[in-house]
Design an enzyme around this catalytic site. Structure first.
Site, short mmCIF file in Angstrom:
data_model
loop_
_atom_site.label_atom_id
_atom_site.label_comp_id
_atom_site.label_asym_id
_atom_site.label_seq_id
_atom_site.Cartn_x
_atom_site.Cartn_y
_atom_site.Cartn_z
N ARG A 100 -23.27 49.36 -9.33
CA ARG A 100 -23.98 49.34 -8.04
C ARG A 100 -25.12 48.35 -8.20
O ARG A 100 -26.10 48.61 -8.92
CB ARG A 100 -24.50 50.74 -7.72
CG ARG A 100 -25.27 50.89 -6.40
CD ARG A 100 -25.73 52.34 -6.26
NE ARG A 100 -26.53 52.59 -5.07
CZ ARG A 100 -26.03 53.04 -3.91
NH1 ARG A 100 -24.74 53.25 -3.79
NH2 ARG A 100 -26.83 53.26 -2.89
N HIS A 127 -19.44 47.70 0.60
CA HIS A 127 -19.54 49.08 0.11
C HIS A 127 -18.15 49.72 0.20
O HIS A 127 -17.94 50.68 0.93
CB HIS A 127 -20.56 49.85 0.95
CG HIS A 127 -21.11 51.07 0.30
ND1 HIS A 127 -20.67 51.54 -0.93
CD2 HIS A 127 -22.07 51.95 0.72
CE1 HIS A 127 -21.34 52.63 -1.24
NE2 HIS A 127 -22.18 52.91 -0.27
N GLN A 130 -17.40 53.60 -0.26
CA GLN A 130 -17.83 54.39 0.90
C GLN A 130 -16.79 54.33 2.00
O GLN A 130 -16.51 55.33 2.66
CB GLN A 130 -19.17 53.86 1.42
CG GLN A 130 -19.68 54.61 2.64
CD GLN A 130 -20.03 56.05 2.34
OE1 GLN A 130 -20.87 56.31 1.48
NE2 GLN A 130 -19.42 56.99 3.05
N ASP A 223 -25.62 53.46 10.51
CA ASP A 223 -26.18 53.40 9.16
C ASP A 223 -27.68 53.14 9.31
O ASP A 223 -28.16 52.79 10.39
CB ASP A 223 -25.51 52.27 8.38
CG ASP A 223 -25.84 52.27 6.90
OD1 ASP A 223 -26.39 53.28 6.41
OD2 ASP A 223 -25.58 51.25 6.23
N CYS A 263 -23.19 57.08 6.37
CA CYS A 263 -22.99 57.11 4.91
C CYS A 263 -24.17 57.73 4.17
O CYS A 263 -24.05 58.01 2.98
CB CYS A 263 -22.67 55.73 4.38
SG CYS A 263 -24.03 54.55 4.47
N ARG A 291 -16.57 60.97 -1.12
CA ARG A 291 -16.81 59.89 -2.07
C ARG A 291 -16.15 60.23 -3.40
O ARG A 291 -15.53 59.37 -4.04
CB ARG A 291 -18.32 59.68 -2.25
CG ARG A 291 -19.04 59.04 -1.09
CD ARG A 291 -18.66 57.58 -0.91
NE ARG A 291 -18.99 56.81 -2.10
CZ ARG A 291 -20.20 56.31 -2.36
NH1 ARG A 291 -21.21 56.53 -1.54
NH2 ARG A 291 -20.39 55.59 -3.45
#
Length: 311
Positions: A100, A127, A130, A223, A263, A291
């Site tokens: 990440r 991402h 996700q 988001d 998310c 996830r």
């Protein structure tokens, strides 16, 4: 060697296969042990994390593996040691690497030199883990993905906006992103997604009209307006994006059974109203749990593919 660096690293059939595997692993979370040994998976987190670290650590353990946390700051990746050198070291210690980080180009360097599968756990550009969790969640609640209309609201010029374009197109969905001027993905990203629709079906589009985007939507996504690293722009972004707040009034334009995704972390009263996030159409907690299952499926798929290539 297969990696998962961006959403379109999986074609339509592969994406569907990974989602089926995720559903199977969720139904029997302790049965499959492809990482038995235990085989080690290196996890590096250069950005703040809760769901990503928790879900990968739990998932790797459930697969029979050992989650090895590598402190990126202590390692000095890209400063004390080059990304290729770190990749060569970790690739001899681990069966896969989860990272990440910030720059997509650094992740690509890691994949080029590691010799083991590398998974994008979030970059500034994409991402993808996700999105697999998001798609799994929608599939669980609606039974299908192809043909569904998805509306993404707010700052769409971010990793989530890019990933919804690519992953949604791969799934054959109709994805429309609503954002003010300057907050939509690049023309290159739209072109990349449009190319996918030519063989996967579905469509992608951008608009500045939030109501038009949400009208008739099966899935409504938002988001945070202030992505990591852009905290200094918070006040300005809140002013520009205020018309894209996901409120009950805006959600009322969507389909009557529309799902709400976020998310997380969420900021109630900013990009989403509390009564929407915590309301009956929200599936954010399913999404957060998924996830783990989606990432277990990705690791199982990639490690299996690496084993096949070795043999």
């Amino acid at each position: 060697m297969r990696h998962f660096l961006a959403d379109d690293d999986l074609g339509p059939d592969e994406q569907a296969q990974v989602l089926r595997l995720a559903a199977e692993l969720k139904a029997a979370p302790y049965d499959a042990k492809p990482l038995a040994g235990p085989r080690t998976v290196a996890m590096i987190f250069d950005k703040p994390t809760l769901r990503t670290q928790a879900s990968f650590a739990a998932g790797i353990a459930e697969l029979g593996g050992h989650p090895m946390l590598v402190d990126g700051a202590l390692a000095g990746i890209g400063v004390r040691e080059s990304v290729p050198d770190v990749a060569r070291v970790l690739g001899r210690q681990a069966s896969a690497i989860v990272w990440r980080t910030f720059e997509q180009s650094a992740l690509e360097q890691m994949a080029e030199h590691a010799g083991v599968p590398v998974v994008n756990a979030l970059t500034d550009l994409f991402h993808p883990c996700q999105l697999l969790a998001d798609l799994l969640t929608v599939q669980e609640h609606r039974g299908q993905l192809a043909g569904l209309r998805v509306a993404f609201l707010g700052d769409a010029a971010c990793n989530m906006g890019n990933s919804w374009l690519l992953a949604g197109a791969t799934a054959g969905m109709h994805v429309i992103l609503a954002a003010p001027e300057g907050y939509l993905p690049s023309e290159e990203m739209f072109a990349r997604a449009t190319a996918i629709t030519s063989y996967a079906g579905g469509s992608v589009a951008g608009t500045h009209d939030a109501v038009a985007a949400v009208t008739g939507a099966d899935v409504v996504v938002t988001d945070t307006w202030v992505s990591m690293g852009k905290e200094g722009e918070s006040a300005a972004r809140e002013r520009v994006l205020a018309g894209y707040r996901l409120t009950p009034e805006l959600l009322a334009h969507a389909g009557p059974e529309a799902l709400v995704l976020h998310c997380l972390p969420a900021y109630r009263g900013k990009e989403i109203a509390a009564e929407v996030l915590d309301g009956p159409q929200s599936v954010v907690w399913d999404e957060a749990e998924n996830r783990r299952h989606a990432q277990k499926a990705v690791l199982t798929y990639l490690v299996g593919a690496a084993g096949d290539s070795d043999g």
